[in-house]
Design a protein around this motif. Sequence first.
Motif, PDB file in Angstrom:
ATOM      1  N   PHE A 133       0.665  -1.233   0.486  1.00  0.00           N
ATOM      2  CA  PHE A 133      -0.035  -0.319   0.199  1.00  0.00           C
ATOM      3  C   PHE A 133       0.959   1.186  -0.132  1.00  0.00           C
ATOM      4  N   ILE A 134       0.112   2.277   0.070  1.00  0.00           N
ATOM      5  CA  ILE A 134       0.802   3.381  -0.306  1.00  0.00           C
ATOM      6  C   ILE A 134       1.878   4.034   0.790  1.00  0.00           C
ATOM      7  N   GLY A 135       1.425   4.113   1.625  1.00  0.00           N
ATOM      8  CA  GLY A 135       2.354   3.939   2.822  1.00  0.00           C
ATOM      9  C   GLY A 135       2.915   3.276   3.863  1.00  0.00           C
ATOM     10  N   PRO A 136       2.918   1.589   3.542  1.00  0.00           N
ATOM     11  CA  PRO A 136       4.620   1.370   3.690  1.00  0.00           C
ATOM     12  C   PRO A 136       5.873   1.626   2.428  1.00  0.00           C
ATOM     13  N   LEU A 137       5.244   1.557   1.425  1.00  0.00           N
ATOM     14  CA  LEU A 137       6.050   1.553   0.319  1.00  0.00           C
ATOM     15  C   LEU A 137       6.722   3.438   0.827  1.00  0.00           C
ATOM     16  N   ALA A 138       5.747   4.880   0.461  1.00  0.00           N
ATOM     17  CA  ALA A 138       6.414   5.939   1.091  1.00  0.00           C
ATOM     18  C   ALA A 138       7.082   6.004   1.730  1.00  0.00           C
ATOM     19  N   GLU A 139       6.807   4.899   3.466  1.00  0.00           N
ATOM     20  CA  GLU A 139       7.840   4.658   4.381  1.00  0.00           C
ATOM     21  C   GLU A 139       8.952   3.767   3.850  1.00  0.00           C
ATOM     22  N   ARG A 140       8.814   3.428   3.027  1.00  0.00           N
ATOM     23  CA  ARG A 140      10.478   2.442   2.546  1.00  0.00           C
ATOM     24  C   ARG A 140      11.145   3.021   1.956  1.00  0.00           C
ATOM     25  N   LEU A 141      10.936   4.618   1.015  1.00  0.00           N
ATOM     26  CA  LEU A 141      11.300   5.697   0.591  1.00  0.00           C
ATOM     27  C   LEU A 141      12.037   6.152   0.697  1.00  0.00           C
ATOM     28  N   GLY A 142      11.665   6.684   1.800  1.00  0.00           N
ATOM     29  CA  GLY A 142      12.030   7.969   3.130  1.00  0.00           C
ATOM     30  C   GLY A 142      11.015   8.987   2.315  1.00  0.00           C
ATOM     31  N   ILE A 143      10.360   8.700   1.841  1.00  0.00           N
ATOM     32  CA  ILE A 143       9.656   9.961   1.539  1.00  0.00           C
ATOM     33  C   ILE A 143       7.885  10.342   1.500  1.00  0.00           C
ATOM     34  N   ARG A 144       7.112  11.081   1.335  1.00  0.00           N
ATOM     35  CA  ARG A 144       5.701  11.235   1.362  1.00  0.00           C
ATOM     36  C   ARG A 144       4.671  10.228   1.052  1.00  0.00           C
ATOM     37  N   PRO A 145       3.304   9.756   1.171  1.00  0.00           N
ATOM     38  CA  PRO A 145       1.662   9.205   0.155  1.00  0.00           C
ATOM     39  C   PRO A 145       2.299  10.408  -0.783  1.00  0.00           C
ATOM     40  N   ALA A 146       2.138  11.182  -0.539  1.00  0.00           N
ATOM     41  CA  ALA A 146       1.374  12.836  -1.741  1.00  0.00           C
ATOM     42  C   ALA A 146       2.420  12.177  -3.002  1.00  0.00           C
ATOM     43  N   THR A 147       3.810  11.937  -2.595  1.00  0.00           N
ATOM     44  CA  THR A 147       4.748  12.131  -3.241  1.00  0.00           C
ATOM     45  C   THR A 147       4.787  11.226  -4.854  1.00  0.00           C
ATOM     46  N   LEU A 148       4.104   9.883  -3.618  1.00  0.00           N
ATOM     47  CA  LEU A 148       3.516   9.091  -4.599  1.00  0.00           C
ATOM     48  C   LEU A 148       2.634   9.041  -5.822  1.00  0.00           C
ATOM     49  N   ARG A 149       1.818   9.948  -4.946  1.00  0.00           N
ATOM     50  CA  ARG A 149       0.029   9.839  -5.731  1.00  0.00           C
ATOM     51  C   ARG A 149       1.023  11.491  -7.410  1.00  0.00           C
ATOM     52  N   LYS A 150       1.791  12.720  -6.599  1.00  0.00           N
ATOM     53  CA  LYS A 150       2.081  12.332  -8.015  1.00  0.00           C
ATOM     54  C   LYS A 150       2.489  12.426  -9.051  1.00  0.00           C
ATOM     55  N   TRP A 151       3.868  11.290  -8.366  1.00  0.00           N
ATOM     56  CA  TRP A 151       4.630  10.516  -9.986  1.00  0.00           C
ATOM     57  C   TRP A 151       3.554   9.943 -10.350  1.00  0.00           C
ATOM     58  N   GLU A 152       2.184   9.377  -9.802  1.00  0.00           N
ATOM     59  CA  GLU A 152       1.400   8.800 -10.429  1.00  0.00           C
ATOM     60  C   GLU A 152       0.564   9.515 -11.212  1.00  0.00           C
ATOM     61  N   ARG A 153       0.665  10.987 -11.194  1.00  0.00           N
ATOM     62  CA  ARG A 153       0.215  11.839 -11.880  1.00  0.00           C
ATOM     63  C   ARG A 153       1.050  12.325 -13.323  1.00  0.00           C
ATOM     64  N   ALA A 154       2.751  12.101 -12.766  1.00  0.00           N
ATOM     65  CA  ALA A 154       2.663  12.571 -13.548  1.00  0.00           C
ATOM     66  C   ALA A 154       4.109  11.295 -15.153  1.00  0.00           C
ATOM     67  N   GLY A 155       2.834  10.275 -13.988  1.00  0.00           N
ATOM     68  CA  GLY A 155       3.181   8.600 -15.027  1.00  0.00           C
ATOM     69  C   GLY A 155       3.935   7.861 -15.101  1.00  0.00           C
ATOM     70  N   LEU A 156       4.992   8.278 -14.405  1.00  0.00           N
ATOM     71  CA  LEU A 156       5.599   7.335 -13.392  1.00  0.00           C
ATOM     72  C   LEU A 156       5.533   5.934 -12.881  1.00  0.00           C
ATOM     73  N   LEU A 157       4.442   6.506 -12.301  1.00  0.00           N
ATOM     74  CA  LEU A 157       3.719   4.401 -11.467  1.00  0.00           C
ATOM     75  C   LEU A 157       2.208   4.642 -11.919  1.00  0.00           C
ATOM     76  N   ARG A 158       2.370   3.369 -12.004  1.00  0.00           N
ATOM     77  CA  ARG A 158       0.766   2.917 -12.565  1.00  0.00           C
ATOM     78  C   ARG A 158       0.172   2.121 -11.517  1.00  0.00           C
ATOM     79  N   PRO A 159       0.193   2.252 -10.204  1.00  0.00           N
ATOM     80  CA  PRO A 159      -0.357   1.395  -8.952  1.00  0.00           C
ATOM     81  C   PRO A 159      -2.222   0.815  -9.406  1.00  0.00           C
ATOM     82  N   ARG A 160      -1.875  -0.474  -9.290  1.00  0.00           N
ATOM     83  CA  ARG A 160      -3.630  -0.908  -9.158  1.00  0.00           C
ATOM     84  C   ARG A 160      -3.889  -0.828  -8.091  1.00  0.00           C
ATOM     85  N   ARG A 161      -5.897  -0.664  -8.751  1.00  0.00           N
ATOM     86  CA  ARG A 161      -6.946  -0.774  -7.270  1.00  0.00           C
ATOM     87  C   ARG A 161      -7.013  -1.399  -6.396  1.00  0.00           C
ATOM     88  N   ASP A 162      -7.207  -1.749  -5.629  1.00  0.00           N
ATOM     89  CA  ASP A 162      -7.526  -2.986  -4.346  1.00  0.00           C
ATOM     90  C   ASP A 162      -9.502  -3.247  -4.955  1.00  0.00           C
TER      91      ASP A 162
END
Length: 243
Positions: A133-162
């Motif tokens: 999930f987004i929280g554990p991944l953000a913690e693993r990378l040392g960034i905020r969940p909002a950063t992962l969402r930003k990267w997704e909007r920029a097309g860097l990430l394509r997570p699926r939805r549960d």
Amino acid sequence: MGRNLQTSERLRPVDLARGHGLSTQAIRNYEEAGILPAAGRTSHGYRTYTPLHAGALSAFLALVPGHGHRTATSIMRAVNEGAVEEAFRLIDESHAQLLDDRRTLQAVESALRDLEPTTAPEAGGGPVPDGMFIGPLAERLGIRPATLRKWERAGLLRPRRDPHTGYRVYGEADVRDARLAHQLRRGGYLLEQIAPLIAQVRAAGGLEPLEAALCDWHRRLSARGRALLTGAAELETYLRGRG
């Protein structure tokens, strides 16, 4: 031996500015920021500088390419306030950051060499074994969940939805892409530069698409290393001139 900068020769703001393509206002701003020692004043209140100020300006301009404007300013301010040990600490931090960035580059290259083409799970298939999930991944990378969402909007990430909760789930390929994005961001790349690289990695699954970017990264790190040496030499000259 370092040249003696503490002479009675008077220099006008324009004399300092002219040799470096700066404005006289920039010289005044540098003085107010503590980059230059305080100027002397004539009986009419005009600023006067000496070769010591010229040495400070040369040192600062040489420090900027390696340390950045903010850190170079802090270094010069510390020196001019007599806190030389603080200046050395700041210099050490820049060298440590360069070393860390070199290790990051090595990690990117290592990660890319180990990449295997990853096939996305079929629609309606089972869960990805290492889904995060987004929280554990953000913690693993040392960034905020909002950063992962930003990267997704920029097309860097394509997570699926549960399908039951609607939460983002990051599979193996998504985690890989997030790690690469994080490492490339640390290397100074913009999101719009990273997106096509990530897309090529997805398609090719190898190092080749990033070879040019990695070579450029190596060149920029080497240039920073040389800039740190140049800045150190100019600062040493200034320190000797201060006596």
